[in-house]
Motif scaffolding. Structure first.
Motif, PDB file in Angstrom:
ATOM      1  N   ILE A 190       0.840  -1.200   0.000  1.00  0.00           N
ATOM      2  CA  ILE A 190       0.000   0.000   0.000  1.00  0.00           C
ATOM      3  C   ILE A 190       0.879   1.256   0.000  1.00  0.00           C
ATOM      4  N   VAL A 191       0.249   2.387  -0.321  1.00  0.00           N
ATOM      5  CA  VAL A 191       1.018   3.627  -0.372  1.00  0.00           C
ATOM      6  C   VAL A 191       1.659   3.920   0.989  1.00  0.00           C
ATOM      7  N   PHE A 192       2.945   4.171   0.968  1.00  0.00           N
ATOM      8  CA  PHE A 192       3.698   4.581   2.162  1.00  0.00           C
ATOM      9  C   PHE A 192       3.296   6.028   2.443  1.00  0.00           C
ATOM     10  N   TYR A 193       2.746   6.313   3.628  1.00  0.00           N
ATOM     11  CA  TYR A 193       2.032   7.583   3.783  1.00  0.00           C
ATOM     12  C   TYR A 193       2.851   8.854   3.521  1.00  0.00           C
ATOM     13  N   PRO A 194       4.167   8.896   3.800  1.00  0.00           N
ATOM     14  CA  PRO A 194       4.864  10.137   3.434  1.00  0.00           C
ATOM     15  C   PRO A 194       4.758  10.463   1.944  1.00  0.00           C
ATOM     16  N   ARG A 195       4.579   9.428   1.135  1.00  0.00           N
ATOM     17  CA  ARG A 195       4.447   9.665  -0.305  1.00  0.00           C
ATOM     18  C   ARG A 195       3.116  10.327  -0.650  1.00  0.00           C
ATOM     19  N   TYR A 196       2.083  10.109   0.176  1.00  0.00           N
ATOM     20  CA  TYR A 196       0.831  10.852  -0.039  1.00  0.00           C
ATOM     21  C   TYR A 196       1.089  12.352   0.038  1.00  0.00           C
ATOM     22  N   PHE A 197       1.991  12.746   0.941  1.00  0.00           N
ATOM     23  CA  PHE A 197       2.217  14.175   1.125  1.00  0.00           C
ATOM     24  C   PHE A 197       3.019  14.774  -0.031  1.00  0.00           C
ATOM     25  N   GLU A 198       3.804  13.935  -0.706  1.00  0.00           N
ATOM     26  CA  GLU A 198       4.440  14.428  -1.935  1.00  0.00           C
ATOM     27  C   GLU A 198       3.371  14.653  -3.011  1.00  0.00           C
ATOM     28  N   MET A 199       2.428  13.704  -3.102  1.00  0.00           N
ATOM     29  CA  MET A 199       1.316  13.893  -4.059  1.00  0.00           C
ATOM     30  C   MET A 199       0.498  15.120  -3.668  1.00  0.00           C
ATOM     31  N   LEU A 200       0.258  15.275  -2.361  1.00  0.00           N
ATOM     32  CA  LEU A 200      -0.528  16.418  -1.879  1.00  0.00           C
ATOM     33  C   LEU A 200       0.177  17.720  -2.242  1.00  0.00           C
ATOM     34  N   ASN A 201       1.480  17.756  -2.057  1.00  0.00           N
ATOM     35  CA  ASN A 201       2.217  18.969  -2.386  1.00  0.00           C
ATOM     36  C   ASN A 201       2.174  19.238  -3.897  1.00  0.00           C
ATOM     37  N   GLY A 202       2.240  18.164  -4.675  1.00  0.00           N
ATOM     38  CA  GLY A 202       2.111  18.311  -6.126  1.00  0.00           C
ATOM     39  C   GLY A 202       0.741  18.859  -6.508  1.00  0.00           C
ATOM     40  N   ALA A 203      -0.299  18.426  -5.781  1.00  0.00           N
ATOM     41  CA  ALA A 203      -1.648  18.931  -6.057  1.00  0.00           C
ATOM     42  C   ALA A 203      -1.751  20.413  -5.710  1.00  0.00           C
ATOM     43  N   VAL A 204      -1.093  20.822  -4.631  1.00  0.00           N
ATOM     44  CA  VAL A 204      -1.080  22.247  -4.268  1.00  0.00           C
ATOM     45  C   VAL A 204      -0.349  23.056  -5.356  1.00  0.00           C
ATOM     46  N   GLU A 205       0.724  22.477  -5.899  1.00  0.00           N
ATOM     47  CA  GLU A 205       1.417  23.132  -7.031  1.00  0.00           C
ATOM     48  C   GLU A 205       0.457  23.331  -8.205  1.00  0.00           C
ATOM     49  N   ASP A 206      -0.305  22.266  -8.524  1.00  0.00           N
ATOM     50  CA  ASP A 206      -1.274  22.373  -9.631  1.00  0.00           C
ATOM     51  C   ASP A 206      -2.323  23.438  -9.344  1.00  0.00           C
ATOM     52  N   TRP A 207      -2.763  23.490  -8.093  1.00  0.00           N
ATOM     53  CA  TRP A 207      -3.782  24.475  -7.692  1.00  0.00           C
ATOM     54  C   TRP A 207      -3.255  25.893  -7.913  1.00  0.00           C
ATOM     55  N   PHE A 208      -2.045  26.143  -7.441  1.00  0.00           N
ATOM     56  CA  PHE A 208      -1.463  27.479  -7.619  1.00  0.00           C
ATOM     57  C   PHE A 208      -1.315  27.818  -9.103  1.00  0.00           C
ATOM     58  N   GLU A 209      -0.854  26.858  -9.885  1.00  0.00           N
ATOM     59  CA  GLU A 209      -0.599  27.150 -11.304  1.00  0.00           C
ATOM     60  C   GLU A 209      -1.897  27.282 -12.104  1.00  0.00           C
ATOM     61  N   GLN A 210      -2.799  26.328 -11.895  1.00  0.00           N
ATOM     62  CA  GLN A 210      -3.970  26.250 -12.771  1.00  0.00           C
ATOM     63  C   GLN A 210      -5.155  27.078 -12.269  1.00  0.00           C
ATOM     64  N   GLU A 211      -5.218  27.326 -10.977  1.00  0.00           N
ATOM     65  CA  GLU A 211      -6.407  27.986 -10.428  1.00  0.00           C
ATOM     66  C   GLU A 211      -6.082  29.370  -9.862  1.00  0.00           C
ATOM     67  N   LEU A 212      -4.930  29.483  -9.205  1.00  0.00           N
ATOM     68  CA  LEU A 212      -4.615  30.753  -8.550  1.00  0.00           C
ATOM     69  C   LEU A 212      -3.758  31.665  -9.426  1.00  0.00           C
ATOM     70  N   GLY A 213      -3.276  31.127 -10.545  1.00  0.00           N
ATOM     71  CA  GLY A 213      -2.590  31.981 -11.502  1.00  0.00           C
ATOM     72  C   GLY A 213      -1.144  32.315 -11.158  1.00  0.00           C
ATOM     73  N   MET A 214      -0.529  31.531 -10.266  1.00  0.00           N
ATOM     74  CA  MET A 214       0.889  31.766 -10.006  1.00  0.00           C
ATOM     75  C   MET A 214       1.589  30.421  -9.810  1.00  0.00           C
ATOM     76  N   ASP A 215       2.441  30.068 -10.768  1.00  0.00           N
ATOM     77  CA  ASP A 215       3.080  28.761 -10.619  1.00  0.00           C
ATOM     78  C   ASP A 215       4.228  28.830  -9.600  1.00  0.00           C
ATOM     79  N   PHE A 216       4.595  27.669  -9.077  1.00  0.00           N
ATOM     80  CA  PHE A 216       5.596  27.598  -8.012  1.00  0.00           C
ATOM     81  C   PHE A 216       6.951  28.157  -8.463  1.00  0.00           C
ATOM     82  N   LYS A 217       7.271  27.977  -9.741  1.00  0.00           N
ATOM     83  CA  LYS A 217       8.564  28.466 -10.224  1.00  0.00           C
ATOM     84  C   LYS A 217       8.621  29.987 -10.121  1.00  0.00           C
ATOM     85  N   MET A 218       7.609  30.636 -10.699  1.00  0.00           N
ATOM     86  CA  MET A 218       7.555  32.096 -10.651  1.00  0.00           C
ATOM     87  C   MET A 218       7.501  32.561  -9.186  1.00  0.00           C
ATOM     88  N   MET A 219       6.639  31.940  -8.423  1.00  0.00           N
ATOM     89  CA  MET A 219       6.443  32.352  -7.035  1.00  0.00           C
ATOM     90  C   MET A 219       7.738  32.251  -6.233  1.00  0.00           C
TER      91      MET A 219
END
Lengths: 147, 147, 147, 147
Positions: D19-48
Motif C-alpha cells: 500500500i502507499v507509504f504515507y509520506p508519499r501521499y504528502f508528496e502527491m498532496l504537495n504536487g496537487a497544491v502546485e497544480d492548484w497554484f498554477e492552474q487555479e490561482l494563476g501563479m506557478d511555483f517556479k515564478m512564485m
C-alpha cells in the motif's frame, strides 16, 4: 585509504517486491558522500553550500546492482577516490551487507559555483584532502582528466 | 518514559527554500517508529512484517510544524505513547534541534494483519511493552479507546 | 520505435541548489518504465507484480547528466529498447526539456520471478512486445546477450 | 468551487505491505497544491519561488487515512479552500480512488518571504484568487484567523 560509513535499510527504502527500490540507494549514496565530505575532507555540506556557495553535482554514474538488500539490513558504504581532475573527481562506491557486495558505483562529481552554476577548480583544502585519498590508492592524476 | 532517537537532515531532505521538505519529516518519523519498535518494544520491523505478517499503518496524523530545520541539523526525535487501545495506539512525537522544537505530531497507529489487511489485537508482548510506556506517563487506557 | 512519456519537475524533486536532485530522476525514470510496460508492452506493473508475480529489477545503470533541470520543467522521456536477452533487456532512456537533453541512461532490466527471486525467461507476450521495439531500431539479438 | 487534479500511484510510492507509504501521499498532496497554484490561482511555483521569493510552507496538517491505495491506482485530489487569513489559509484536501475516499487532510499554509523567512501578507492577486474559492464555499473570513 577508503572512507567507510553506514546506512540502514528503512521501511521507506523498500519496494513492494521486498527489496530496496534502487533510487533510494542513490539517496543513501548521496548521504555517504555527505559523510565523506564532513568527516574526511573537512568541509560539511552545510558550510560548503550555504557559506562557500559550492555544490558537487553528480555528472556521471555507472552502477551495477549485485545483490538485493532487504528491510533492516545494515549496509557498509565504502568510498574510494580514484581520479582527481581540475574541477572534478571520480570515486568508486561499494555497498556491502553481511560481507556481500550489494552494489558498486563509479561516480563523477564536479565542483560547481552555485551562483554561476559553472564548474570551478576545487578549493585548495578540498583538493588536497581528496588528493591524499587518491594518492594512497596510487592513481593520482595531475589534474588532466576527467576534466 | 519517552523513547528518543536521532536523525540528521540530509541534502535529500531539503527543498529549494533551504528548509526540510515536510514529507521528508514523515520519513524520519517513520524511521523513528522503526527504532522504537526495535530498541524499546522488542520487535523489529523486519521480523514483524516478514515473519509475523503484522504491519502498523498510520491511520491518523496531526502535526504542527513549529520551526524550520536546515541542512546538517541533528534532530532529537522523542516518542511518547499516550493511549493504548485494543488494536491501536496513539503516540506523541516531538522533533527538536538545538533544544528548539521543530515539529510536534500526534499519530495513531493500528496493528494490522498484512494477510487479511484488517486490524487485529496487539500481540501480547507488543501490547505489554507499549503499555509500560503508557503507564509510566500515567494515561493508560484499558483498551477502550481509541479502538 | 521509441516510446515517449512525460514528467514534470515538482517541488519535491528539487534540491537546495535549485536543480533536480539526481535520485529523483531515477524515480521519474522508473515511472517512465511503468508507462512503457502499461502503454506499449501491454502489461501494467500492477498486473505484472501482483497477478503474475514478475518484477523487472534494474541490474545495471549507466547515466550521464547532461544539463540541469529546474522546478516546473516539463520533461520528455524517451525509451528505446536496444537489446533483448533471454531474461534481460537493455534500454536507452533520454530525458529532454525544451529540446535540450538533460540525461541519457543505459539501463539493464532483468525479468525476475518474485517468489523465487531468480531471473526467468520473459513471458512470450512481453518478449514479443519488447522484440518489436528492438527490431524497429535494428539491433535485435537472438537471446544470446546480455543474458 | 473545489479544484481537482489527479495522481497515479507509482511503484515508488508503495511499501512492502503493498500500500502507499504515507509520506508519499504528502508528496502527491504537495504536487496537487502546485497544480492548484498554477492552474487555479494563476501563479506557478517556479515564478512564485524564484521570481517573487515567496514560499507557502505547511505549518499545520491534520490527516485521516481512510482506506489504503495500491499500485496503479488513479487518485482524484480535491482542494477546497476553507479559510483565508491575512498571511495564511486553510484548505481541505481529499484523495479518492474509484469513488472511495482514501485520505482527508486539513492543511494550513502560510505565505512566507523566502529572503526574511517570515510570514507576509498574501500578494493581492493570490489573495483575491484564494478568496474567490473560499467565498464560493461560503466560509470567507475577513482576515482575522487563522492569522
Amino acid at each position: 585509504m577508503p572512507f567507510t560509513t553506514r546506512a540502514q535499510v528503512r521501511f521507506a527504502d523498500v519496494d513492494p517486491a521486498g527489496i530496496v527500490f534502487y533510487p533510494r540507494y542513490f539517496e543513501m549514496l548521496n548521504g555517504a558522500v555527505e559523510d565523506w565530505f564532513e568527516q574526511e575532507l573537512g568541509m560539511d555540506f552545510k558550510m560548503m553550500h550555504l557559506e562557500n556557495h559550492i555544490g558537487v553535482p553528480t555528472v556521471r554514474l555507472e552502477t551495477d546492482f549485485l545483490s538485493p538488500s532487504r528491510l533492516g539490513d545494515r549496509l557498509d558504504i565504502t568510498i574510494t577516490p580514484e581520479r582527481l581532475g581540475r574541477t572534478s573527481c571520480q570515486v568508486t562506491i561499494v555497498f556491502a551487507g553481511d560481507g556481500v557486495a550489494r552494489l558498486k558505483a563509479h561516480v563523477v562529481l564536479v565542483c560547481m559555483d552555485l551562483r554561476t552554476q559553472r564548474p570551478i577548480e576545487w578549493p585548495a583544502p578540498l583538493r588536497a584532502a581528496i588528493a591524499r585519498g587518491v594518492e594512497e590508492d596510487g592513481t593520482f592524476e595531475a589534474g588532466a582528466t576527467p576534466a
